[in-house]
Every structure is written in C-alpha cells, then in structure tokens.
Design a protein around this motif. Sequence first.
Motif, short mmCIF file in Angstrom:
data_model
loop_
_atom_site.label_atom_id
_atom_site.label_comp_id
_atom_site.label_asym_id
_atom_site.label_seq_id
_atom_site.Cartn_x
_atom_site.Cartn_y
_atom_site.Cartn_z
N THR A 520 -13.58 -61.99 16.72
CA THR A 520 -13.25 -62.50 15.39
C THR A 520 -14.44 -62.42 14.45
OG1 THR A 520 -13.93 -64.78 15.90
CG2 THR A 520 -11.65 -64.14 16.45
N GLY A 521 -15.64 -62.31 15.01
CA GLY A 521 -16.87 -62.35 14.22
C GLY A 521 -17.58 -63.67 14.35
N GLU A 522 -16.86 -64.73 14.77
CA GLU A 522 -17.47 -66.05 14.89
C GLU A 522 -18.14 -66.24 16.25
OE1 GLU A 522 -15.42 -69.43 13.04
OE2 GLU A 522 -13.70 -68.09 12.80
N SER A 572 -3.57 -62.84 8.66
CA SER A 572 -4.61 -63.87 8.72
C SER A 572 -4.34 -64.93 7.67
CB SER A 572 -5.99 -63.22 8.48
OG SER A 572 -7.01 -64.18 8.52
N SER A 587 -13.09 -55.17 14.33
CA SER A 587 -14.46 -55.63 14.15
C SER A 587 -15.44 -54.87 15.03
CB SER A 587 -14.56 -57.13 14.44
OG SER A 587 -14.16 -57.41 15.76
N GLY A 621 -15.63 -58.73 10.93
CA GLY A 621 -14.35 -59.41 11.08
C GLY A 621 -13.24 -58.39 11.09
N ASN A 622 -12.00 -58.87 11.10
CA ASN A 622 -10.84 -57.99 11.20
C ASN A 622 -9.99 -57.96 9.94
OD1 ASN A 622 -10.81 -57.17 14.27
ND2 ASN A 622 -11.25 -59.36 14.23
N SER A 628 -18.15 -59.16 5.19
CA SER A 628 -18.38 -59.00 6.63
C SER A 628 -19.00 -57.66 6.99
CB SER A 628 -17.05 -59.17 7.39
OG SER A 628 -16.20 -58.04 7.18
N GLY A 674 -17.43 -65.58 9.61
CA GLY A 674 -16.35 -66.54 9.76
C GLY A 674 -15.85 -67.05 8.43
N TYR A 691 -16.27 -67.94 2.99
CA TYR A 691 -16.76 -67.10 4.09
C TYR A 691 -18.24 -67.32 4.31
CZ TYR A 691 -12.28 -64.82 3.25
OH TYR A 691 -10.95 -64.58 3.07
#
Length: 711
Positions: A520-522, A572, A587, A621-622, A628, A674, A691
């Motif tokens: 997710t990037g987080e 999302s 991602s 991220g996606n 991002s 995130g 973000y």
Amino acid sequence: MKNIFLLLTLLVLTVRVNAQQNPVQQDSTKTETLDEVLVKAVRVNADSPITHSNLSKEQLAKRNLGQDIPTLINFLPSVVTTSDAGAGIGYSSIRVRGTDGTRVNVTINGMPYNDPESQGSFFVNLGDFASSTESLQLQRGVGTSTNGSGAFGASLNLLTDAFSEEASAEISNSFGSFSTRKHTVKLSTGLLNDHFEVSGRFSKLYSDGYVDRAFTDLKSYFLQGIYKDGNTLIKALTFGNEERTYQAWYGLTADELKENRRQNPYTYENETDNYWQDHYQLHWNERINNHWSTNIGLNYTKGKGYFEQYKSEESAEDFGNLIEEDSDVIVRRWLDNNFYVVNANVTYKKTGLEIISGISYSSYDGDHFGEIVWGSDLAENTGIRDHYYFGDASKHDFSAFSKVTIKFGEKWTGFSDLQVRLVGYKTNGLNSDRTPFVTDADFSFFNPKVGLTYKHSPFNSFYTSFAVANREPNRDDFEAGVTENESLNDIELGWRFHKNKVRVNSNLYYMFYHNQLVLTGELDDVGSPVRATSGKSYRLGLEVDANIQFTEKFGIAANAALSTNKNKNFSSSINGEVAELGNTNISFSPELVIGNSINFSPIENLNLALLSKYVGKQYMGNTDNEDSVLDAYFVNDFSINYLIKTEKIFKSITLSALANNIFNKKYVSNGYFGSYDYDDSGSQTGTTTGYFAGYYPQATANFLVGATFKF
C-alpha cells in the motif's frame, strides 16, 4: 520431529550400505559435482524453460567489500535494491519485477531462509555471507518448485562453499567511506587422507551508514566439516550472525530531505535492533550408480533478539497499566523462534530423461513479547522487564514435488514440475498494541508448471513455460484482516543465443494475479511494509540480457527490463467516497530497469569495470497519486581488481577498489506513502483526504578499498 530425523538418518545409512555393496564406476559424462547436488532440486540448468541468471564466486568476489547480498546482485535483470542506512550495508532489501522481498523465495543449500511468519529475508543476519557463497542463481517469475515460502516474483538460491582439495588460508580486509570496515579470515585443512576437510570463516563488519547514526555492527561465522568418499559427500555446517543496527526505517519527509538528507529523526541513543541467528545443517549426498542419486538435508535455525525503543507520554492502557498515564517508557520488543526443516530428494537420470522427486517439511514456533526496561513513572509493583504483551505462533509447511525433463529427439525438450504444498498457521495471545491476535488457518495448494525448449541450432534456442503459484498471507496480512491466499499464473516466452563471445537471453513474461497482495506504501509500527489485496492485476514485461566479449580485453554485459504493471479496476476511498480509479500502476514497480557493465583488462590480471544502473519512475501507492512518485535515478559505480601472483609467503594478493555513485547523484530508491481523512466543512462530502510520504536517501559518492591475501 525427532522421530522424522531418526527415520531419515536410518534411510541414509541404508542407502550408504547398499551403495558400498554395489560399487559402480562414476559416469564420466557427468558435469555436476557432488556439491552442486545440494541445490539441484531447486535450481535449473542453462537449457531449462525457466528464466534465470547465475553468479559465480569469482563474480561476487569482485564487489565483495562488505556490502550486503542484495547490493551485490543489484545489476541482475529486473532487480531493484535499497538500503535503510543508504550505503548497502545493514537492512537492505530487494525487489524483482516489482515484487517485494517477502515474495522472493530464498534458500541456502536448498534450505528455506525466509522467515516463516513475515516471509521476509533479513540479509542483515547474513553478514559477509558472500565470502562463503560458492554460487547463486536468481530465477525470475514463479520459477521451479522450491522449499519454503512460495516464489511469487523470484527465487534466490545460494550454494555455500565447496570442499577444497588443498589446504589454504585467506585474510581479507576492506575499508571505506562512513567508517566502513570488514575483516575476514578463512581457513581450510584441505582433504585429509583424501576424505575429510574442515573449513571456516570468521568476519567482523562495521559501518556508520550514510544516514546519521545508522550504524551496522555485524559479527558472523561459517564452519564446515565434510566427508567425501567416491560417490558420497556428507556436509555438516553451521553459520550464524550477531547484528546490532541503529534504526533508520522511519525515513525523511520531503522537507527534511531537502534540509539535510543525512539526518535521522530518531534521537534516542539506543534506538537499536539486536538479533542473533544460528543455523545448523547436515547434508548427505549419495550417487548410488550412474542413474540414481539421493540427497537428504536437515536444518535447525535458532533466532532471538529485540529492538529497543523510547516512547514519550504513553497511555497506561497501551502498556497493560504497568505505567502511569503519560509516562515516558523504554521498551524492548522480542522475537524468540525455532525453525526445523527436513528435505529429501531422489534423482533418476539416463540419456534423455531426468526425474527429480522430493519432499520438504518444516516446523516453526515463535514467541513475540514486549518488556519494559525503564519508565519515568512506573505503576506500583511494576518491575523492570515485566511483559506488557505476549503471543506465540506456530507454522507447519509440507511440500512434495516431482520434476521431469525429457528430450524428444535432438531439438525438443519437455519439462513438467508438479508440487503440492500444505500449510498450517496458528497464533494466540496479544499483539504489540495489546489487541487479541488469534489465528488458525490451513491452506492446501497445487502448483503445476510445464515448459518446452526448442533447440533450433547449436546457437539458438527458444522456450516457453506456464506456471501456477499460490501463497498464504503472512503474519501482518492476517493482522490486517486478510485471510485468503493469492494466486499467480505466469507465462514466459524466451530466446537464447550463445555463439562464441556473444550471449543473448531475452524473454517476454505475462504474470496475472488473483488477490495479489500489493504494497500500500504505508509502514506498520516496526517499519514493515503494509500490504492489501488488489483483486485482479497483472505484470507484462520484456527482459533482455546480453554479454558481448569484443576482444580479450574489452567486453560489455548489459540488461534491460521494460514492463507495465497494473491493478485492474482499482478502487480507493478518497474524500470520504469510494472512487473507481480503473487501471492503476502497481506500487514500487518501475516500467524501465537497466543494468550495464563495461569491462576492460588493459593488462593481465587487471580488471576495470564501469557499472551503471537506471531505475525508472515508481509510484509508492496504487492510486497514481503524484505525491507518491519516486523519481527515476541513474547511478554509476567503478571497480578495480588487480591480482598479484607471488611465490613468497602468499599464493596471491588481490587488490580491490570500488567507487560507488561516482557522479555524486542525490537519489532516493525507496520510501513510503499513506493517506488520512480529516473533517472539512468546505468540501462536498465534509471529508478531505490528505497524504504523507517518506523517503530513504541513498549515499552520494563513496568508496571501498580492500586487499585479500591467500596462503
């Protein structure tokens, strides 16, 4: 487990007795050594319809001045590496074809190395392991059946040092930027009485890191005893590592990166990770006759350690009321685990046919607990090292496979690989945030693979393969509520051209997924990437790998990977509503990755190499959010190796130098991203999504120099 070990030992002894009673001459046409049989079940040969790359001990040695294995293989096709501390030493990670390290299956001598729970491979626990590596193979895509966590983007298998016929000794030292230093001693008795050898390595590695205070302090060892007798090879080996690293996984904000890219947000003096890991392996290889051979392996891994962290003004409830409200506290969060593995393989081989069948069983148990080592205001009756959470976990993994390679005439070779894998995972207790974590999940997977190779001429061959892989969620996924497995179908189509001094490997791949767990990037509260199910997704790419030796002195090795990586019909929550985003980029999946090495040997025993790496733009991220984006980067390294052969004292002296990032590029190879929602009366929905992003800066121009003395 004890009974299984005894049963397999008796089986080996029986095979050994039968082999002694029926002596046969060795097959003079065989090309593989008894050492190579250790990894035969998980490796493929040059003509296999599996996309792969190999690196030898000699190739690894040219860059082995202290950096981690991910950094040493950075120039292989479709590989992207990064380092928390920025200098390639310590917590380093690898991505292949955009898939993260938890989905890259890693084995050592055929034994699974990935942590069974997190499924990650922590190369920080393999300090200076390249110095004890005979060779490695990186398979891209699903690859062939392997042991341990399923390969979902690649598999990396390492073969440790082969036995040595002659006694030897080696001292290696290297020094460089950021107070980096590596000291290695290797010894071998050579074959004693033509049967026995004992060898070992001891290493000490330290680096301050590019990031402020992000030091790495590693102490490692490798010890091996072998017995060799005609068609028999028995290896008993142990290796381990003690690591202490200062935390650097928090990264920097964009403003902090601009202000001072080497700063570290952590300020507590002992914000460190401390871990000890020891491995014990026993391998028995037996070539019964020209057609039959067997391999049995046992493994035990013991791991234990903690990371220490300072927290301020904490809630008493979060620590089981062992502290008063708003107390400052120092905690240690522990892992204590045991990992047992049994592998058994049998190979039948005759002209035009090879069958390899085997089983693997592993058992894991691990405790997770946190203790308070200091508090500014502890609750009454709270003692130092009292536990504020505790949980245990167990995992069992059984797999069986059979691989068949058969030739049809002079030009066609077929390949099939069928694997069944049964996995059980249980947890009980509390998470670090004191929420209950109880899991009892079982999975059964069938992973078929088929392939075909057509040898058009002595120089040209074509191959195609189709493979299926299934993979269970890891511990963090279960915590996040993910309970379904992910599935992958992988189609590969390749062409190989090998003639004289020109070697070209190229392949097209299409990997399509169901329930792919994408980053997710987080990050979670210990710096591990958070994953989420993306539904349907795919990766489509072209890889080209070429090696051209123009003259005896000048050659080029280059590779390029061009790909598109998409989530299909991705949705999302944005500004309080579910937004249908259609196809979005997966991602951490750059569309273009290029590696290049220009090699020049102006005189005998002197090698100069310019190594270049380009990694294209990535999204962290996606959702294709521009906040991002990780910018593309292009870095260049320069290495020098000079071998001095001498008749006095030393057999040889090798002088090495490595200048990294010679053009002083300020780049970022990894980060996190995130979102958060906040009330906004001025917006249409009353909610606005904000973000945040973090970045891991990599080292600017730096160097390493070293010398290896062989006796």
